[in-house]
Design an enzyme around this catalytic site. Structure first.
Site, PDB file in Angstrom:
ATOM      1  N   ILE A 238       0.839  -1.199   0.000  1.00  0.00           N
ATOM      2  CA  ILE A 238       0.000   0.000   0.000  1.00  0.00           C
ATOM      3  C   ILE A 238       0.874   1.249   0.000  1.00  0.00           C
ATOM      4  O   ILE A 238       0.698   2.147  -0.811  1.00  0.00           O
ATOM      5  CB  ILE A 238      -0.938   0.004   1.229  1.00  0.00           C
ATOM      6  CG1 ILE A 238      -1.894  -1.200   1.165  1.00  0.00           C
ATOM      7  CG2 ILE A 238      -1.728   1.294   1.310  1.00  0.00           C
ATOM      8  CD1 ILE A 238      -2.792  -1.329   2.377  1.00  0.00           C
TER       9      ILE A 238
ATOM     10  N   HIS B  50       8.178   5.264   7.434  1.00  0.00           N
ATOM     11  CA  HIS B  50       9.518   5.398   7.992  1.00  0.00           C
ATOM     12  C   HIS B  50       9.833   4.315   9.002  1.00  0.00           C
ATOM     13  O   HIS B  50      10.995   4.007   9.255  1.00  0.00           O
ATOM     14  CB  HIS B  50       9.682   6.782   8.630  1.00  0.00           C
ATOM     15  CG  HIS B  50       8.871   6.967   9.876  1.00  0.00           C
ATOM     16  ND1 HIS B  50       7.527   7.279   9.835  1.00  0.00           N
ATOM     17  CD2 HIS B  50       9.222   6.876  11.191  1.00  0.00           C
ATOM     18  CE1 HIS B  50       7.072   7.388  11.079  1.00  0.00           C
ATOM     19  NE2 HIS B  50       8.072   7.146  11.929  1.00  0.00           N
TER      20      HIS B  50
ATOM     21  N   LEU C 222       3.066  -0.824   4.796  1.00  0.00           N
ATOM     22  CA  LEU C 222       1.684  -1.300   4.852  1.00  0.00           C
ATOM     23  C   LEU C 222       1.400  -2.211   3.667  1.00  0.00           C
ATOM     24  O   LEU C 222       1.736  -1.883   2.518  1.00  0.00           O
ATOM     25  CB  LEU C 222       0.711  -0.117   4.805  1.00  0.00           C
ATOM     26  CG  LEU C 222       0.571   0.730   6.068  1.00  0.00           C
ATOM     27  CD1 LEU C 222      -0.338   1.913   5.809  1.00  0.00           C
ATOM     28  CD2 LEU C 222       0.017  -0.101   7.196  1.00  0.00           C
TER      29      LEU C 222
ATOM     30  N   ASP D 281     -12.751   0.407   7.358  1.00  0.00           N
ATOM     31  CA  ASP D 281     -12.054  -0.846   7.114  1.00  0.00           C
ATOM     32  C   ASP D 281     -11.653  -1.535   8.404  1.00  0.00           C
ATOM     33  O   ASP D 281     -11.090  -2.624   8.372  1.00  0.00           O
ATOM     34  CB  ASP D 281     -10.795  -0.608   6.290  1.00  0.00           C
ATOM     35  CG  ASP D 281     -11.126  -0.147   4.884  1.00  0.00           C
ATOM     36  OD1 ASP D 281     -10.235   0.434   4.253  1.00  0.00           O
ATOM     37  OD2 ASP D 281     -12.266  -0.357   4.436  1.00  0.00           O
TER      38      ASP D 281
END
Length: 560
Positions: A469, A473, A477, A518
């Protein structure tokens, strides 16, 4: 022609036989005819049920005759006239004229008033007296003890007061004695122990006090003993173990104390054992259930039983209802493998001290209540609405005990609380001391399902670029799909750069990256140390592992 003659002969024979039968049942006693008319008048019965111009033996509803004499009167189902229904009284004085009366049944027919004392003196041929649900008041006349031929006495569901007359123990032929749902007080007369032909004794739902007579153990023909919902005290007589024909034993809702005699395990015919809601205590002996192989219905709820639930219960083939709720029973239920038909079984083990992991067998029951215990670990995938698991230590589920409550329970017993870990406790690796050189493999539990690192690799296609995704840092994802088809968002975090002071900001970044719709549920528990509530994030348990990976994988389940 011959066929016609045969039919004519058959018809003539039928008429002759019918005439003979009619003559045999026709009422022959003038005194009984007069008594029936008086009874019709005093009870206010309708003429259509007892018509004056018809013979009572052949045309009156509820009248049974033998050799031209009345031997049975049934008022059940009959209706009164309008005037009679306005004043339904126990006015049956004319019954004294039926010297051969063997049966009087007025069940459900209102007879407000007391049982006449003369019943025991004048109805000497009586074998059945059924006065259930008649709104009878007053006391039982002691004279009923004179009815030596009486086989069945039903007086239940009335407003009868006083004591149970000891003279009822003088009825040698009595098979059924039902005095339930009345207002009796005092103790159970020991004289009832003399009723050796008794098969059914029901004294339930009264205000009886004192002990259960030990002499009841001599009622060798007894099949049903119901003393439910009284104020009986003392212990359960060990002599009840002699009732080899007993099918149902109901001692529930009393104030009985002491332990359950293990000798009751000799009741090989027993199908129902109901001793709930008393003050019984101690351990349930294994021998209590070893030989009662016909048991179908067991209620031990709301007593003070402790110790383990005997595992022999699971081997009773016909057991389909078990209620042990509201005790201090403890132990694990890993051996809950039933030889009975679990698909029709209804078990209630709630409000006890059971602990440990649940097995997949719980999902096979028709209904099982495991609430208010201390079960931990994962919830089997086959658990549905038939399984109640509220107020346990299943951290992935809603409406559970507090973490502190669970930790204290396990610590007090010298047990390790694994806090919803997906592995079997015997297989979990020992925790290792923190070190910059040590790496960790993370196992995750989210909403009742367990995930290993291998499953997460499979869900994300080995953290492929296709599933990426975004880069972060402190970690990346990834999107993924579990074997069950649920979409998930996974973040891969470098432990060496993940410090406590950056924890909240890291979670905030993760929450903003994922769309709020989500994500479900409430919290994240990281490294068994931090429990942080952050809005809509789902509950994820992350726990220690070995040196195979240097990442924490945080998994959040998304709705369908």
């Amino acid at each position: 022609m011959e066929a016609h003659q045969v039919q004519l002969r058959v018809a003539l024979i039928f008429l002759l036989v019918n005439s003979v039968l009619t003559q045999q049942v026709r009422l022959s006693s003038d005194s009984e005819w007069s008594a029936l008319l008086d009874l019709r008048s005093s009870l206010g019965l309708r003429a259509r049920d007892w018509p004056r111009k018809a013979d009572p033996c052949s045309a009156w509803t509820g009248i049974t005759c033998q050799n031209g004499r009345v031997v049975g009167i049934t008022l059940s189902g009959l209706r009164r006239t309008y005037l009679g229904s306005r004043n339904p009284r126990f006015t049956v004085d004319s019954l004294a004229n039926f010297t051969l009366l063997a049966s009087f049944n007025s069940s459900g027919f209102l007879l407000k008033g007391s049982i006449p004392e003369w019943f025991g003196r004048s109805l000497s041929a009586l074998q059945l007296l059924d006065l259930r649900s008649c709104s009878i008041t007053g006391t039982i006349p002691p004279s009923l003890g004179n009815l030596s031929l009486l086989n069945s006495l039903y007086l239940s569901d009335n407003l009868i007061t006083g004591i149970i007359p000891p003279t009822l123990g003088q009825l040698p032929s009595l098979s059924v004695l039902n005095l339930s749902q009345n207002l009796f007080k005092g103790s159970i007369p020991p004289s009832l122990s003399a009723l050796r032909n008794l098969t059914n004794l029901d004294l339930s739902s009264n205000f009886l006090s004192g002990p259960i007579p030990s002499g009841f153990g001599s009622l060798s023909s007894l099949q049903f003993l119901n003393l439910y919902n009284n104020s009986l005290t003392g212990s359960i007589p060990v002599q009840l173990a002699n009732l080899s024909q007993l099918i149902e034993l109901d001692l529930g809702f009393n104030s009985l104390s002491g332990s359950v005699p293990e000798e009751l395990g000799r009741l090989g015919s027993l199908q129902k054992m109901l001793i709930g809601n008393n003050s019984l205590e101690g351990r349930l002996p294994r021998s209590l259930f070893l030989n009662v192989t016909r048991l179908q219905y067991v209620v031990l709820s709301w007593n003070r039983f402790d110790g383990n639930l005997p595992d022999v219960l699971w081997s009773i083939p016909q057991l389909n209802f078990l209620d042990v709720s509201g005790n201090n029973l403890t132990g694990v239920l890993s051996n809950l493998i039933a030889s009975f038909n679990a698909t029709r079984a209804m078990f209630n083990l709630s409000n006890n001290l059971f602990y440990g992991n649940l097995t997949s067998t719980v999902g096979k029951f028709s209904s099982i209540d495991l609430s208010s215990n201390y079960f931990e670990g994962s919830v089997p995938n086959n658990v549905g609405t038939n399984v109640v698991i509220a107020r346990n230590c299943l951290r992935s589920m809603l409406n559970q005990r507090s973490l502190e409550d669970c930790e204290v329970f396990y610590a007090e017993r010298g047990l390790t609380f694994y806090n919803d870990r997906s592995l079997d406790p015997t297989q979990l690796p020992l925790p290792e001391p923190a070190s910059n050189n040590k790496k960790r493999l993370t196992y995750i539990m989210a909403l009742g399902e367990s995930f290993t690192f291998e499953k997460i690799l499979q869900a994300t296609d080995n953290f492929s670029d296709t599933n990426l995704i975004k880069h972060g840092h402190s970690g990346d994802l990834f999107r993924g799909t579990l074997e069950s088809g649920f979409p998930v968002v996974i973040k891969r975090v470098d432990l060496s750069s993940f410090r406590e002071e950056t924890y909240m900001s890291e979670l905030d970044i993760f929450r903003k990256t994922s769309h709020p719709r989500d994500i479900q549920a409430s919290s994240i528990l990281l490294d068994d140390k931090y429990d942080v509530r952050i809005g809509s994030l789902s509950e994820v348990h992350v726990q220690g592992g070995d040196n195979h990976q240097n990442v924490i994988t945080r998994l959040l389940r998304m709705p369908q």
